[in-house]
Design a protein around this motif. Structure first.
Motif, PDB file in Angstrom:
ATOM      1  N   LEU A   1      -5.099  -7.749   3.507  1.00 24.77           N
ATOM      2  CA  LEU A   1      -5.921  -6.614   3.945  1.00 24.77           C
ATOM      3  C   LEU A   1      -7.356  -7.004   4.261  1.00 24.77           C
ATOM      4  O   LEU A   1      -8.054  -6.266   4.954  1.00 24.77           O
ATOM      5  CB  LEU A   1      -5.915  -5.518   2.880  1.00 24.77           C
ATOM      6  CG  LEU A   1      -4.563  -4.875   2.578  1.00 24.77           C
ATOM      7  CD1 LEU A   1      -4.709  -3.814   1.504  1.00 24.77           C
ATOM      8  CD2 LEU A   1      -3.962  -4.269   3.838  1.00 24.77           C
TER       9      LEU A   1
ATOM     10  N   SER B   1      -5.722   1.938   8.240  1.00 21.82           N
ATOM     11  CA  SER B   1      -5.323   1.853   6.839  1.00 21.82           C
ATOM     12  C   SER B   1      -3.873   1.421   6.703  1.00 21.82           C
ATOM     13  O   SER B   1      -3.307   1.469   5.614  1.00 21.82           O
ATOM     14  CB  SER B   1      -5.522   3.210   6.143  1.00 21.82           C
ATOM     15  OG  SER B   1      -4.739   4.215   6.757  1.00 21.82           O
TER      16      SER B   1
ATOM     17  N   LYS C   1       0.821  -1.203   0.000  1.00 21.03           N
ATOM     18  CA  LYS C   1       0.000   0.000   0.000  1.00 21.03           C
ATOM     19  C   LYS C   1       0.858   1.258   0.000  1.00 21.03           C
ATOM     20  O   LYS C   1       1.963   1.286   0.537  1.00 21.03           O
ATOM     21  CB  LYS C   1      -0.918   0.023   1.233  1.00 21.03           C
ATOM     22  CG  LYS C   1      -1.953  -1.078   1.255  1.00 21.03           C
ATOM     23  CD  LYS C   1      -2.843  -0.982   2.463  1.00 21.03           C
ATOM     24  CE  LYS C   1      -3.702   0.254   2.435  1.00 21.03           C
ATOM     25  NZ  LYS C   1      -4.654   0.288   3.564  1.00 21.03           N
TER      26      LYS C   1
ATOM     27  N   ALA D   1     -14.017  -1.777   5.069  1.00 22.06           N
ATOM     28  CA  ALA D   1     -14.154  -0.641   4.165  1.00 22.06           C
ATOM     29  C   ALA D   1     -15.080  -0.950   2.998  1.00 22.06           C
ATOM     30  O   ALA D   1     -15.781  -0.078   2.494  1.00 22.06           O
ATOM     31  CB  ALA D   1     -12.776  -0.225   3.646  1.00 22.06           C
TER      32      ALA D   1
ATOM     33  N   GLU E   1      -8.077  -2.563   6.067  1.00 19.85           N
ATOM     34  CA  GLU E   1      -8.988  -1.574   5.483  1.00 19.85           C
ATOM     35  C   GLU E   1     -10.264  -1.609   6.294  1.00 19.85           C
ATOM     36  O   GLU E   1     -11.327  -1.968   5.816  1.00 19.85           O
ATOM     37  CB  GLU E   1      -9.259  -1.894   4.012  1.00 19.85           C
ATOM     38  CG  GLU E   1      -8.037  -1.781   3.132  1.00 19.85           C
ATOM     39  CD  GLU E   1      -8.318  -2.091   1.686  1.00 19.85           C
ATOM     40  OE1 GLU E   1      -7.790  -1.380   0.821  1.00 19.85           O
ATOM     41  OE2 GLU E   1      -9.077  -3.037   1.402  1.00 19.85           O
TER      42      GLU E   1
END
Length: 451
Positions: free
Chosen positions: A324, A273, A87, A297, A277
């Motif tokens: 994630l 983050s 990321k 998310a 997520e």
């Protein structure tokens, strides 16, 4: 927001997309939209664009841009990349809208100034010079006061938004190490990020440090509406007394990069983050504080952050660990189609398919167990306890034992031996070794385990 200079508007109640708004309607086109703030009491939004250094005022009902401001830079202040998750982390120069919608408070990092703009037309009505570049920013719940961290110094500026003037510039008696700030609703105290994983409680009027909280890394602050308790977000989020600084509750959940408090209830919301997520909710009222829940998310099941892959010996299935989304994805190799997504533990990394071509063992990087899943029927068969943060596994030639490398047990890490027997799988024992890996941001290992 996305980098194609579009703004997506959702309806909260139905979670449906209402419209996509182009930010290329003005003489200066938006290039790399990065930050958006809505104007309270209206359906207006202010969007900051990095490359074009422009602010765009957008009507969310009509989709039309009604104003443009190009004299203040809106640029990326921090940029980082995680090899662990793949990321990119971006921090934009902040601006905020006061809760009553009266002012857009816009720090200008280039000329050491904070501007106050009318959110209805982006006109720059007032400028307030500082002793250095403005960085962190927080506006009080009653919209009367803004506090600003001055980058490169230990100064915190206090701005009266009612008189549009600088009322104080306090030099802290400690090193200010981050941009996180918060003010109590009664305007008596503020929270400032300090050195060595601490948060400082500072008197707003005098600038005197009243107490220090052992907080861990500061991911953001929140304060209860009655000004009694503060919250600092991180993997072990703390709740503390604003009058004494004593920690009254600790809540372990996940890494926190941003936090915000409710203005009407003792609730904090926090964003993870870094290693996920997710959006976390906490009750933060005193010793009875508790984790309210975690919200993904996206709409589950998801397969974000693919990290490792293994393929069955017969070549039929491929299994991908999604670091994630806390899942593994199972694909049909011949058709290259997704068959199913299976939940695992937190941050699944290494995955090994066993000799039966049906069962997979998953190392969960933020747990103290490995998961065993059935890739054919999609079931989560069992969890087997290991050392902290199992990173990778080797399967014995007989296929009946897994040797698990763990990397977060201090100077003496652990190799765990797991008997592989479906739902009856069990830990056969743990072997203490030296330091196998680094429990740092990326949790990278120094060497592996092989049989």
């Amino acid at each position: 927001l996305d980098t194609s200079a579009d703004l997506t508007v959702f309806e909260v109640a139905t979670q449906t997309v209402l419209r996509e708004i182009s930010l290329n309607q003005q003489s200066t086109l938006c290039d790399q939209a990065g930050i958006v703030r809505t104007v309270p009491g209206t359906h207006l939004a202010v969007v900051g664009c990095d490359i074009s250094d422009s602010l765009h005022l957008v009507d969310l009902d009509t989709g039309l841009e009604s104003a443009l401001e190009t004299s203040i830079p809106v640029f990326i202040r921090q940029f980082a990349f995680s090899s662990d998750t793949g990321k990119t982390f971006v921090s934009f120069a902040p601006f905020e809208i006061s809760p009553d919608g009266s002012w857009a408070v816009i720090p200008d990092y280039d000329d050491n100034t904070v501007y106050l703009a009318d959110p209805s037309d982006l006109s720059l009505d007032h400028s307030i010079p500082l002793t250095g570049s403005p960085a962190g920013l927080y506006i009080s719940d009653d919209s009367s006061t803004a506090v600003v961290r001055v980058s490169g110094t230990n100064d915190i500026a206090v701005i009266n938004l009612n008189t549009q003037s600088l009322v104080a510039s306090h030099t802290m008696s400690f090193s200010v190490t981050g941009d996180a700030l918060a003010i109590t609703p009664d305007l008596q105290r503020m929270l400032v990020s300090g050195p060595s994983n601490t948060a400082s409680i500072v008197n707003v009027t005098s600038g005197v440090q009243e107490n220090t909280v052992s907080s861990g890394s500061v991911g953001g602050f929140a304060i209860t509406p009655d000004s009694q308790y503060g919250y600092v977000g991180n993997y072990n989020s703390r709740v503390f007394s604003m009058s004494t600084g004593s920690v009254v509750a600790t809540m372990t959940l996940g890494s926190v990069t941003k936090a915000i408090g409710s203005r009407t209830a003792p609730i904090a919301g926090a964003l993870n983050s870094t290693f996920g997520e997710d959006y976390y909710l906490y009750n933060i009222y005193g010793a009875s504080s508790f984790v309210m829940g975690s919200i993904p998310a996206g709409i589950p099941p998801e397969g974000d952050g693919p990290r490792y892959v293994d393929v069955t010996d017969d070549g039929q299935y491929a299994v991908v660990a999604n670091v994630l989304s806390d899942t593994v994805s199972v694909f049909d190799v011949a058709s290259q189609s997704l068959l199913r997504i299976i939940e695992t533990g937190e941050r699944p990394g290494h995955v090994s398919i066993l000799d039966d071509n049906r069962t997979a063992l998953v190392c969960n990087w933020d747990e103290s167990f490995v998961s065993i899943v059935d890739i054919v029927d999609g079931s989560h068969i069992s969890n087997v306890t290991t050392g902290n943060r199992p990173y990778s596994a080797s399967i014995s030639p007989a296929g009946d034992t897994a040797i698990i490398q763990t990397i977060a047990n201090g100077s003496s890490d652990i190799v765990s031996f797991v008997n592989l027997d479906g739902a009856s799988s069990s830990n056969l024992g743990n072997f203490t070794v030296g330091n196998l890996g680094a429990a740092a941001i990326s949790y990278r290992y120094g060497f592996g385990v092989s049989v």
